[in-house]
Design a protein around this motif. Structure first.
Motif, PDB file in Angstrom:
ATOM      1  N   GLU B  88       0.749  -1.158   0.045  1.00 62.81           N
ATOM      2  CA  GLU B  88       0.005   0.046   0.083  1.00 62.81           C
ATOM      3  C   GLU B  88       1.021   1.421   0.027  1.00 62.81           C
ATOM      4  O   GLU B  88       0.401   2.332  -0.518  1.00 62.81           O
ATOM      5  N   VAL B  89       1.858   1.186   0.669  1.00 63.12           N
ATOM      6  CA  VAL B  89       2.937   2.346   0.777  1.00 63.12           C
ATOM      7  C   VAL B  89       3.376   2.802  -0.595  1.00 63.12           C
ATOM      8  O   VAL B  89       3.623   3.682  -1.071  1.00 63.12           O
ATOM      9  N   LEU B  90       3.858   1.608  -1.263  1.00 63.40           N
ATOM     10  CA  LEU B  90       4.343   1.604  -2.772  1.00 63.40           C
ATOM     11  C   LEU B  90       3.339   2.087  -3.587  1.00 63.40           C
ATOM     12  O   LEU B  90       3.540   3.178  -4.479  1.00 63.40           O
ATOM     13  N   ARG B  91       2.130   1.638  -3.553  1.00 58.99           N
ATOM     14  CA  ARG B  91       1.203   2.406  -4.307  1.00 58.99           C
ATOM     15  C   ARG B  91       0.575   3.715  -4.184  1.00 58.99           C
ATOM     16  O   ARG B  91       0.474   4.346  -5.270  1.00 58.99           O
ATOM     17  N   LEU B  92       0.736   4.063  -2.826  1.00 56.63           N
ATOM     18  CA  LEU B  92       0.335   5.503  -2.691  1.00 56.63           C
ATOM     19  C   LEU B  92       1.573   6.509  -3.211  1.00 56.63           C
ATOM     20  O   LEU B  92       1.463   7.271  -3.768  1.00 56.63           O
ATOM     21  N   THR B  93       2.924   5.885  -3.152  1.00 56.98           N
ATOM     22  CA  THR B  93       4.044   6.937  -3.272  1.00 56.98           C
ATOM     23  C   THR B  93       4.464   6.534  -4.807  1.00 56.98           C
ATOM     24  O   THR B  93       5.224   7.685  -5.282  1.00 56.98           O
ATOM     25  N   ALA B  94       4.060   5.379  -5.432  1.00 54.70           N
ATOM     26  CA  ALA B  94       4.271   5.040  -6.774  1.00 54.70           C
ATOM     27  C   ALA B  94       5.787   5.668  -7.203  1.00 54.70           C
ATOM     28  O   ALA B  94       6.015   6.494  -7.927  1.00 54.70           O
ATOM     29  N   PRO B  95       6.765   4.951  -6.691  1.00 58.02           N
ATOM     30  CA  PRO B  95       8.114   5.325  -6.899  1.00 58.02           C
ATOM     31  C   PRO B  95       8.659   4.931  -8.371  1.00 58.02           C
ATOM     32  O   PRO B  95       8.079   3.739  -8.726  1.00 58.02           O
ATOM     33  N   ALA B  96       8.971   5.812  -9.312  1.00 59.11           N
ATOM     34  CA  ALA B  96       9.400   5.444 -10.587  1.00 59.11           C
ATOM     35  C   ALA B  96      10.662   4.973 -10.774  1.00 59.11           C
ATOM     36  O   ALA B  96      11.109   4.528 -11.842  1.00 59.11           O
ATOM     37  N   SER B  97      11.682   5.195  -9.926  1.00 57.76           N
ATOM     38  CA  SER B  97      13.101   4.780  -9.998  1.00 57.76           C
ATOM     39  C   SER B  97      13.589   4.500  -8.445  1.00 57.76           C
ATOM     40  O   SER B  97      12.977   4.817  -7.502  1.00 57.76           O
ATOM     41  N   ALA B  98      14.739   4.049  -8.647  1.00 61.26           N
ATOM     42  CA  ALA B  98      15.501   3.672  -7.137  1.00 61.26           C
ATOM     43  C   ALA B  98      15.636   4.745  -6.353  1.00 61.26           C
ATOM     44  O   ALA B  98      15.433   4.740  -5.006  1.00 61.26           O
ATOM     45  N   ALA B  99      15.825   5.962  -7.073  1.00 60.18           N
ATOM     46  CA  ALA B  99      15.977   7.208  -5.925  1.00 60.18           C
ATOM     47  C   ALA B  99      15.183   7.509  -5.196  1.00 60.18           C
ATOM     48  O   ALA B  99      15.045   8.148  -4.413  1.00 60.18           O
ATOM     49  N   GLN B 100      13.901   7.394  -6.048  1.00 59.73           N
ATOM     50  CA  GLN B 100      12.457   7.698  -5.494  1.00 59.73           C
ATOM     51  C   GLN B 100      12.045   6.547  -4.387  1.00 59.73           C
ATOM     52  O   GLN B 100      10.825   6.766  -3.856  1.00 59.73           O
ATOM     53  N   LEU B 101      12.838   5.653  -4.147  1.00 56.10           N
ATOM     54  CA  LEU B 101      12.316   4.704  -2.971  1.00 56.10           C
ATOM     55  C   LEU B 101      12.360   5.271  -1.777  1.00 56.10           C
ATOM     56  O   LEU B 101      12.022   4.783  -0.678  1.00 56.10           O
TER      57      LEU B 101
END
Lengths: 118, 135
Positions: B88-101
């Motif tokens: 759910e956290v990943l869904r909400l933040t939707a990181p598009a790259s490693a840096a955005q993790l």
């Protein structure tokens, strides 16, 4: 009917977690809760694959994997470690749980997505 | 502790608790979207586990051991989820790259911090119960 399925899947997930935790702990020792870390990371990987496959498998994701992984045990274990003044250990364990969980889920999604392209 | 409960009794305890915890979590998940239903379940389960673990810290016996397995390992373990939370956290933040993790990691850390504070409170409550029993 779905509730019966969820109950069974949840029971299976919890038992699988307990057995795997015991097995891993016996091998890896108790410096860190390796068993719980193992099930949590594995659970994230599997949930990632299911998600990446694009299938709506509620029994597997909500039922089994939701019960397989645990948040409460991590928190209580970290607090226990802090209470025993194992601060570095607690921080390390929390960090591992966070980072490996995220990486495993992302990896799972990539794998699942790759599998659907075949 | 000598002679722990039989294996089948332990498995049954975990299984029953696991079924109950899963049903509760699923019921909560049906009430809404996003992080809230997951974190309500996670916080509730963490509180109960902390109280239970702390209160049962002293004293053995089959009954207590099986209760800990059913209510703690089984129910709280199943009521709370880590994989669902991360998803759910990943869904909400939707990181598009490693840096955005970094963003999901920070949000997840905040969730974990909430859980840790809950565990501290629960542990304190549990030790009060333990001291109460001892008297």
């Amino acid at each position: 009917m779905i509730w019966a399925g969820l109950a069974l899947a949840g029971a299976a997930g919890a038992v699988a977690r307990w057995l795997l935790d015991q097995g891993i702990s016996a091998l890896a020792g108790r410096l860190l809760p390796w068993g719980v870390l193992g099930v949590n990371v594995l659970g994230c990987l599997l949930l990632g694959i299911v998600t990446g496959l694009g299938q709506d498998m509620q029994l597997l994701s909500t039922g089994f994997l939701g019960a397989f992984t645990t948040f409460s045990t991590v928190c209580v274990d970290v607090v226990r470690m802090l209470g025993e003044s194992h601060r570095l250990r607690a921080a390390g364990y929390a960090a591992l749980t966070l980072v490996l969980g995220v990486l495993a889920l992302c990896l799972g999604v990539l794998c699942g997505g790759a599998l659907t392209m075949r | 502790m000598e002679n722990p409960p039989r294996r089948w009794a332990q498995v049954t305890a975990v299984a029953v608790g696991g079924a109950l915890g899963t049903l509760a979590r699923a019921a909560l998940a049906a009430t809404g979207h996003g992080l809230l239903p997951i974190m309500v379940a996670n916080i509730a389960g963490t509180l109960v586990l902390a109280v239970l673990t702390s209160a049962l810290l002293t004293g053995g016996g089959h009954g207590r051991r099986l209760l800990a397995l059913a209510a703690g390992t089984g129910m709280c373990g199943a009521l709370t989820t880590y994989s669902g939370l991360v998803l759910e956290v990943l869904r909400l933040t939707a990181p598009a790259s490693a840096a955005q993790l970094l963003v999901p990691l920070l949000l997840l850390s905040a969730c974990l911090l909430a859980g840790l504070l809950t565990a501290v409170a629960g542990w304190a409550l549990g030790s009060l119960l333990r001291d109460g029993r001892a008297q």
